[in-house]
Motif scaffolding. Structure first.
Motif, PDB file in Angstrom:
ATOM      1  N   MET A 314       0.763  -1.156   0.012  1.00 10.39           N
ATOM      2  CA  MET A 314       0.014   0.083   0.040  1.00 10.39           C
ATOM      3  C   MET A 314       0.939   1.315  -0.077  1.00 10.39           C
ATOM      4  N   SER A 315       1.729   1.249   0.810  1.00  9.99           N
ATOM      5  CA  SER A 315       2.857   2.306   0.894  1.00  9.99           C
ATOM      6  C   SER A 315       3.470   2.652  -0.385  1.00  9.99           C
ATOM      7  N   LYS A 316       3.888   1.691  -1.258  1.00 13.28           N
ATOM      8  CA  LYS A 316       4.686   1.569  -2.468  1.00 13.28           C
ATOM      9  C   LYS A 316       3.587   2.139  -3.582  1.00 13.28           C
ATOM     10  N   ASN A 317       2.118   2.104  -3.192  1.00 14.41           N
ATOM     11  CA  ASN A 317       1.339   2.141  -4.430  1.00 14.41           C
ATOM     12  C   ASN A 317       0.356   3.432  -3.861  1.00 14.41           C
ATOM     13  N   GLY A 318       1.229   4.632  -3.175  1.00 11.63           N
ATOM     14  CA  GLY A 318       0.390   5.628  -2.851  1.00 11.63           C
ATOM     15  C   GLY A 318      -0.594   5.781  -2.046  1.00 11.63           C
ATOM     16  N   LEU A 319      -0.605   4.731  -0.986  1.00 10.82           N
ATOM     17  CA  LEU A 319      -1.798   4.616  -0.159  1.00 10.82           C
ATOM     18  C   LEU A 319      -1.017   4.746   1.423  1.00 10.82           C
ATOM     19  N   THR A 320      -0.067   5.582   1.560  1.00 12.64           N
ATOM     20  CA  THR A 320       0.394   5.641   2.694  1.00 12.64           C
ATOM     21  C   THR A 320      -0.678   6.222   3.901  1.00 12.64           C
ATOM     22  N   THR A 321      -1.205   7.225   3.433  1.00 14.71           N
ATOM     23  CA  THR A 321      -2.153   7.905   4.490  1.00 14.71           C
ATOM     24  C   THR A 321      -3.155   6.866   4.872  1.00 14.71           C
TER      25      THR A 321
END
Length: 617
Positions: A314-321
């Motif tokens: 998720m972090s790598k795919n722009g979903l860090t928030t």
């Protein structure tokens, strides 16, 4: 006494005397013979006893040893690896060069994934130096445990006449893969398929590689083969993964959806496959992505490794928030041990939440990952408003010490240092990691990127030289080394040789072709150089780096207008050493432009006088 009685008594005496004489004769004649027979019998018994003592014990030992080997082999088949190892070792103490015992020990070690398998395979290869299979088994064992130098050395021991076997090409292909030489890997896998075109394993290896090829025909053939192999149980899951990735790259929504559904229904589906499906739906179908993500989350929470993997994805795919919000809802006990505790720290770092990251790295049970706790804490300190350099240096040094000189840990630290743009720290770590053969390629690639960004051409040349040494058949690396050497005028003769070698291996690869053309130009063979350039497509030549050398060759040939077009294409994103080549091209264009201008007389032109009237006759 009566006469008759005396006569009878005398007759008895004579009979007794006669019988005694006969008995004495028998004793004198028969007993020596009997004794001789007895003695002979005893001698035979002694000889037989000695024979059986000597050879019977040998037969027994042989029988016992054969039984030991049979038992060891049976234990191996039954999965009783510890007993098989113990039995084979017992046999080996008496027969150190026993091939059957060594085979058992090698097999049991490999089945238990123990590094000592290399030692056993090495002993077998020593006893059978001319047997290619023994050498290939040693290469395979060395590859399994990352001993690339040993693997290369063992592969080089195989005689030339045994190097055209499918098994050799497959093992050589995996060695090339481990060295990062994917072009060589493809060549070796293709050679194995050519030898045994009906071998599905060889077809799968090649197709899974060529599905990523830039060659349209290779890609199409690979897709067709993988479609066929997806119907076969041993290759079904692997083929579906490759086909799904390919469909996503081609933005083929319908095909990707079909492969994703098949993959999820496969009995061998892994959590990584769910991430692969998420990757597909994230890119091509947002409506299906969200429900699937919510279904996967509870499944991931059951296993710390899966939970960490999903957070990282998720972090790598722009979903860090979203990861940070999810962290706040999860029970603390699911987050405070590796590998999840590291994934949480990474999420805070990606979110640039330095205060939360600093607090997070002060607690938790990081175990063997404590070196990462120190690294993340150091980075949080550096990025915070206080930005205490001394504290950062101390924490980072503590992190390196905690890594304890283990290459795998240093590799993780090096990746983080590169990601965080810590140039000094990443350089030192990559240099350490590069000493470990299995990790050498990634480390050299890391250094190559670092020195290229800094335009440190001296260190860059050294790294390219090491890359070429570790992967001598990789044409693009050979071309990079040759071109930089020519630009820096370092090892010039060797650079010309390397340029020719790279072009010979990959004449249609733009980097190799342009480098060889530049080499020919420097050797004064401009016509040949121009011929190579003219054989390439216009699209290839408009790459900024290729355009530099194209402009130079066209300017040298007097094709000024064409050269100017490539000057414009080369103006962005080129290297400092290429800037000098571009300046050389511009100088040639300027010189040619001056030469083509009309000549100007140094004496001012005089005005023509007014024509006189024609005199009257």
């Amino acid at each position: 006494m009566k006469l008759a009685e005396r006569t009878k008594e005398a007759g008895y005496r004579r009979i007794r005397q006669t019988l005694f004489g006969v008995e004495s004769f028998i004793q004198r004649q028969v007993w020596p013979a009997r004794l001789a027979l007895v003695a002979a019998g005893l001698a035979v018994v002694i000889l037989l006893g000695a024979f059986f003592f000597r050879y019977g014990s040998k037969l027994y030992r042989d029988w016992h040893q054969t039984r030991l080997l049979q038992q060891a082999g049976s234990m191996l088949q039954q999965g009783r690896f510890n007993e098989a190892t113990r039995t084979a070792r017992e046999f080996l103490t008496q027969h150190p060069d026993s091939l059957p015992a060594l085979y058992v020990l090698a097999e049991t070690a490999e089945k238990q994934n123990l590094e000592e398998a290399i030692s056993w395979r090495g002993q077998i290869a020593r006893l059978r130096p001319k047997d290619p299979d023994s050498q290939l088994n040693l290469v395979s064992a060395a590859l399994r445990f990352g001993k690339l130098d040993l693997a290369r050395k063992a592969l080089d021991q195989i005689p030339a006449n045994d190097r055209d076997r499918p098994a050799f090409h497959v093992v050589a292909g995996w060695l090339a893969c481990a060295e990062g030489n994917f072009a060589e890997q493809e060549d070796q896998f293709a050679a194995a398929v050519k030898k045994e075109p009906k071998n599905d394993l060889y077809q799968f290896n090649l197709s899974a590689l060529q599905i990523h090829s830039s060659d349209a025909q290779k890609k199409a053939n690979a897709r067709e083969n993988l479609e066929r192999l997806s119907k076969l149980v041993p290759y079904r899951t692997g083929a579906l993964r490759a086909l799904l990735n390919d469909a996503v790259e081609r933005n083929d929504l319908s095909a990707a959806d079909d492969y994703a559904q098949q993959l999820q229904m496969s009995q061998e589906v892994t959590f990584g496959d769910y991430l692969l499906c998420l990757n597909f739906y994230r890119k091509l179908d947002e409506k299906k992505f969200r429900p699937l993500l919510e279904r996967v989350k509870p499944f991931a929470e059951k296993n710390p490794s899966d939970l960490a993997s999903l957070m990282e994805w998720m972090s790598k795919n722009g979903l860090t928030t979203e990861v940070v919000r999810w962290i706040e809802k999860l029970p603390a006990k699911k987050l405070t041990s590796p590998p999840t505790v590291v994934a949480v720290a990474n999420a805070y770092a990606n979110a640039k939440n330095w205060k939360q990251l600093e607090r997070w790295t002060r607690k938790g049970t990081w175990g063997e990952s404590d070196y990462l706790r120190l690294a993340y804490q150091a980075f949080a300190t550096r990025q915070s408003r206080e930005n205490n350099p001394d504290k950062f240096d101390k924490l980072w040094r503590d992190a390196e010490r905690s890594a304890n000189g283990q290459p795998e840990r240093e590799l993780v630290l090096a990746r983080l240092a590169s990601k965080w743009s810590l140039e000094k720290e990443s350089e030192q770590l990559w240099l350490h990691v590069a000493e470990d053969p299995p990790l050498r390629r990634e480390a050299l690639d890391g250094l190559h990127l670092l020195y290229r960004e800094d335009n440190d051409t001296g260190k860059l040349y050294d790294v390219l030289r090491r890359l070429h040494e570790s992967s001598p058949n990789e044409a693009p690396i050979t071309a990079d080394l040759a071109r930089l050497g020519l630009n820096l005028e370092t090892n010039v003769d060797r650079s010309h040789d390397l340029a020719k070698e790279a072009h010979g291996r990959a004449p249609n690869q733009i980097n190799c072709a342009v480098t060889y053309a530049f080499s020919l130009y420097r050797l004064g063979r401009s016509a040949e150089a121009l011929g190579i350039i003219q054989g390439l497509s216009d699209h290839q030549l408009h790459d900024p780096h290729a355009a530099v050398y194209t402009a130079l060759l066209l300017a040298d040939a007097g094709q000024i207008d064409a050269a100017k077009e490539y000057i414009a294409a080369a103006n962005g994103g080129i290297y400092p050493e290429e800037r000098k080549v571009l300046d050389e091209a511009k100088t040639r264009i300027s010189s040619a432009s001056v030469a083509q201008s009309p000549a100007v007389s140094p004496v001012p032109a005089q005005l023509n006088p007014t024509p006189a009237s024609t005199p009257s006759p």
